[in-house]
Design a protein around this motif. Structure first.
Motif, PDB file in Angstrom:
ATOM      1  N   HIS A 105       0.836  -1.197   0.000  1.00 35.06           N
ATOM      2  CA  HIS A 105       0.000   0.000   0.000  1.00 35.06           C
ATOM      3  C   HIS A 105       0.869   1.245   0.000  1.00 35.06           C
ATOM      4  CE1 HIS A 105       0.752   0.838   4.306  1.00 35.06           C
ATOM      5  NE2 HIS A 105       0.510  -0.438   4.557  1.00 35.06           N
TER       6      HIS A 105
ATOM      7  N   ASP B 142      -6.071   5.702   2.388  1.00 35.65           N
ATOM      8  CA  ASP B 142      -7.506   5.892   2.548  1.00 35.65           C
ATOM      9  C   ASP B 142      -8.181   6.147   1.213  1.00 35.65           C
ATOM     10  OD1 ASP B 142      -9.704   5.810   4.129  1.00 35.65           O
ATOM     11  OD2 ASP B 142      -9.497   7.804   4.984  1.00 35.65           O
TER      12      ASP B 142
ATOM     13  N   TYR C   7      -3.776   0.182  -2.811  1.00 37.60           N
ATOM     14  CA  TYR C   7      -3.397  -1.005  -2.051  1.00 37.60           C
ATOM     15  C   TYR C   7      -3.673  -2.250  -2.872  1.00 37.60           C
ATOM     16  CZ  TYR C   7      -8.443  -1.350  -0.951  1.00 37.60           C
ATOM     17  OH  TYR C   7      -9.809  -1.430  -1.025  1.00 37.60           O
TER      18      TYR C   7
ATOM     19  N   ASP D 251     -12.151  -3.014   3.532  1.00 37.45           N
ATOM     20  CA  ASP D 251     -11.747  -1.604   3.520  1.00 37.45           C
ATOM     21  C   ASP D 251     -12.893  -0.717   3.974  1.00 37.45           C
ATOM     22  OD1 ASP D 251     -10.202   0.646   3.071  1.00 37.45           O
ATOM     23  OD2 ASP D 251     -10.558   0.694   0.910  1.00 37.45           O
TER      24      ASP D 251
ATOM     25  N   TRP E  14     -14.517   2.967   3.241  1.00 37.50           N
ATOM     26  CA  TRP E  14     -14.465   3.788   2.024  1.00 37.50           C
ATOM     27  C   TRP E  14     -15.286   5.063   2.192  1.00 37.50           C
ATOM     28  CZ3 TRP E  14     -11.292   3.035  -1.976  1.00 37.50           C
ATOM     29  CH2 TRP E  14     -11.432   3.909  -3.077  1.00 37.50           C
TER      30      TRP E  14
ATOM     31  N   TYR F 296     -18.460   0.353   3.174  1.00 35.67           N
ATOM     32  CA  TYR F 296     -17.389  -0.595   3.472  1.00 35.67           C
ATOM     33  C   TYR F 296     -17.311  -1.598   2.324  1.00 35.67           C
ATOM     34  CZ  TYR F 296     -17.723   1.583   8.006  1.00 35.67           C
ATOM     35  OH  TYR F 296     -17.749   2.515   9.008  1.00 35.67           O
TER      36      TYR F 296
ATOM     37  N   ASN G  97      -7.369  -6.719   6.747  1.00 34.85           N
ATOM     38  CA  ASN G  97      -7.971  -5.421   7.046  1.00 34.85           C
ATOM     39  C   ASN G  97      -7.056  -4.335   6.520  1.00 34.85           C
ATOM     40  OD1 ASN G  97      -9.116  -3.096   8.024  1.00 34.85           O
ATOM     41  ND2 ASN G  97      -9.257  -3.776  10.146  1.00 34.85           N
ATOM     42  N   ILE G  98      -7.423  -3.751   5.388  1.00 31.61           N
ATOM     43  CA  ILE G  98      -6.660  -2.675   4.773  1.00 31.61           C
ATOM     44  C   ILE G  98      -7.288  -1.320   5.091  1.00 31.61           C
ATOM     45  CG2 ILE G  98      -7.923  -2.711   2.578  1.00 31.61           C
ATOM     46  CD1 ILE G  98      -4.092  -2.249   3.078  1.00 31.61           C
ATOM     47  N   GLY G  99      -8.291  -1.286   5.976  1.00 36.90           N
ATOM     48  CA  GLY G  99      -8.957  -0.042   6.328  1.00 36.90           C
ATOM     49  C   GLY G  99      -8.017   0.943   7.002  1.00 36.90           C
TER      50      GLY G  99
END
Length: 537
Positions: A160, A168, A172, A196, A198, A284, A311-313
């Motif tokens: 990422h 954000d 990624y 993610d 969003w 999401y 979890n790429i959030g």
């Protein structure tokens, strides 16, 4: 910038106006297989992997060897938004290779902003870690950077952007490294599940947060005027000539003398769970798709299915469950554990869990990712190919398993090849995580570095006095999580509970350089919740 004794990155100017010429790069491949990452030149410089042993593959259909960062449009269940992504998609292309092979990826920058790529969770050579101002110079608009490093561990990793809040957006993708040994639990097929939070292009008007996406505007950041620290010294939204200055001019949002914005409390009607962030997200995603347009994961009765949950959030923790099924955890942060059966898995930002699901309940089922202490929902659909029903579950159907059994870190017993030294730690750092993005009362970049010597066994003792849990991530070093059983997992991101929660972990100082240690809530990170881990010898 580069520190004393650090090699300069292999960065080249592309010489194109307003974009990146992918056609020329595609011709660099030395093989006609689709997506082959090209071999480096004979002389690759000091940042190259000294003993490349293999190749990495991008998905077919992409320019050979290129991760092209550029403005793109994506369709979110009928709402088309402009964001930034790699190779025209969110997530970016999956990179898949075998343990011991070498990633060779060429980042091209067609953004209006500087950027880099961080290879999250990979124990790699320092100069390839992708942190501007620490391990490399940021890649300016119209330039490229060649990443090359060997992957020593099998597992589920991510890549990422690591400049400002670019994560954000859509910058990624997954990095999957397969094993040459038997897996803890055999499986028949697998899916990568990137979860993610969003907001880009969806009109969020929360104070201090962008309300839409702007691209190509000189002097503006990638989020419609949202100002942030800019990747630890890299200028945001600047031209190549402007980027030569050492740091951006302070603004009201990034003045380190001021207090960063407090995290908002959970809104009325929020999902249950522990708070990890307080930003508002209207949507999401799982693998780039919202709940109204879920991806279907096809399975056959009797199969064992491996799900690589990631979890790429930027600001949200998730609880994941599958209706009608239990899951067996086999890996955490890519590292194997003794299998543990659960009904739900909790992921802080940056964490990854691999689970195996036995397809023994035919039908069409909800795979749910519930954002903790926030409103909303993410989902995919698990569909048996022999299912008589074909209608997906309702969008808002919450599996009962979300309230079922989870596993604590103490239950996740490491089952890999690493052996923690039997000696006590040579050096211990007591680090207190507080509100307003401070560690021991300091905020990066003004914080003191954590200085270590090569060969030491180092302990971090983390005490979280804040009201939110903090997912703390160490670059370049897997670590042993200390648990009452003494058999805790090996991870690279650990979730520290709030209100006085304590987590300890140990790592061996065997990867020289300057490395970042930070909260993987990107708003906390950009507000200064970081430390530099610096080798003295």
């Amino acid at each position: 910038m580069t520190g004393p004794g650090r090699p300069m990155p292999r960065r080249r100017f592309l010489g194109v106006a307003g974009g990146v010429g992918l056609g020329a790069l595609a011709g660099c491949a030395n093989d006609d297989r689709p997506g082959l990452i090209p071999a480096p030149p004979t002389t690759t410089g000091p940042t190259a992997d000294p003993s490349p042993t293999g190749i990495g593959l991008l998905q077919p259909g992409n320019a050979a060897g290129t991760l092209a960062a550029s403005p793109i449009e994506i369709d979110l269940a009928g709402t088309v938004v402009t964001t930034w992504g790699y190779n025209g998609a969110v997530p970016g292309p999956e990179i898949r290779l075998k343990r011991g092979e070498t990633v060779r990826a060429r980042l091209t920058n067609a953004l209006s902003d500087e950027t880099t790529i961080h290879w999250h969770g990979v124990n790699l050579v320092n100069a390839m870690d992708g942190v501007p101002g620490v391990t490399q110079e940021a890649v300016r608009p119209g330039e490229l950077f060649e990443y090359e490093f060997r992957v020593p561990d099998a597992g589920s990793f991510m890549y990422h952007a690591h400049v400002g809040h670019q994560l954000d957006l859509g910058l990624y993708g997954p990095l999957i490294v397969t094993s040459d040994v038997d897996e803890p639990v055999p499986y028949d097929r697998e899916y990568t599940v990137m979860i993610d939070d969003w907001r880009d292009g969806l009109g969020v008007t929360e104070p201090g947060v962008h309300s839409g996406h702007a691209t190509g505007s000189p002097g503006r950041g990638p989020a419609g005027g949202f100002d942030f620290l800019g990747g630890f010294g890299a200028n945001k939204g600047s031209s190549p000539s402007q980027a030569d200055s050492p740091s951006p001019s302070p603004t009201a949002d990034d003045d380190l003398e001021g207090e960063p914005e407090e995290d908002a409390p959970p809104p009325p009607g929020a999902n249950p769970g522990e708070r990890l962030g307080g930003k508002v997200y209207p949507m999401y995603l799982i693998n780039g798709r919202p709940a109204a347009d879920p991806q279907t994961l096809e399975v056959r009765s009797g199969e064992r299915v491996r799900l690589r949950l990631m979890n790429i959030g930027a600001d949200t923790g998730f609880l994941v469950a599958i209706a009608g099924h239990r899951m067996t955890i086999t890996h955490t942060d890519g590292m194997p554990i003794e299998p543990v059966e659960v009904e739900a898995v909790r992921l802080g930002m940056g964490e990854r869990y691999d689970v195996v699901v036995t397809a023994d309940n035919p039908g069409v089922w909800q795979l749910a990712a519930m954002p903790e202490a926030k409103k909303g929902f993410a989902r995919a659909v698990l569909r048996y190919t022999d299912a008589s029903a074909s209608t997906p579950p309702p969008v808002d159907e919450r599996p009962a398993e979300l309230s079922g059994r989870q596993a604590s870190y103490d239950e996740l017993h490491y089952a890999g090849e690493r052996t923690r030294p039997a000696t006590p730690p040579d050096r211990t750092f007591d680090l207190t995580l507080t509100s307003n993005s401070r560690i021991n009362g300091q905020r990066y970049p003004d914080a003191d570095p954590l200085e270590i010597d090569a060969g030491e066994l180092v302990r971090f003792r983390l005490t979280n006095t804040a009201d939110l849990a903090h997912p703390m991530h160490l670059h370049g070093h897997p670590f042993w999580v200390a648990t009452p059983s003494g058999r805790g997992p090996v991870k690279d991101t650990v979730l520290v509970p709030p209100h006085g929660g304590v987590v300890e972990f140990d790592f061996v100082a065997d990867n020289a350089g300057a490395w970042l240690f930070h909260c993987h809530n990107h708003y906390h990170m950009e507000n200064g919740m970081n430390r530099e881990v610096r080798y003295l010898t």
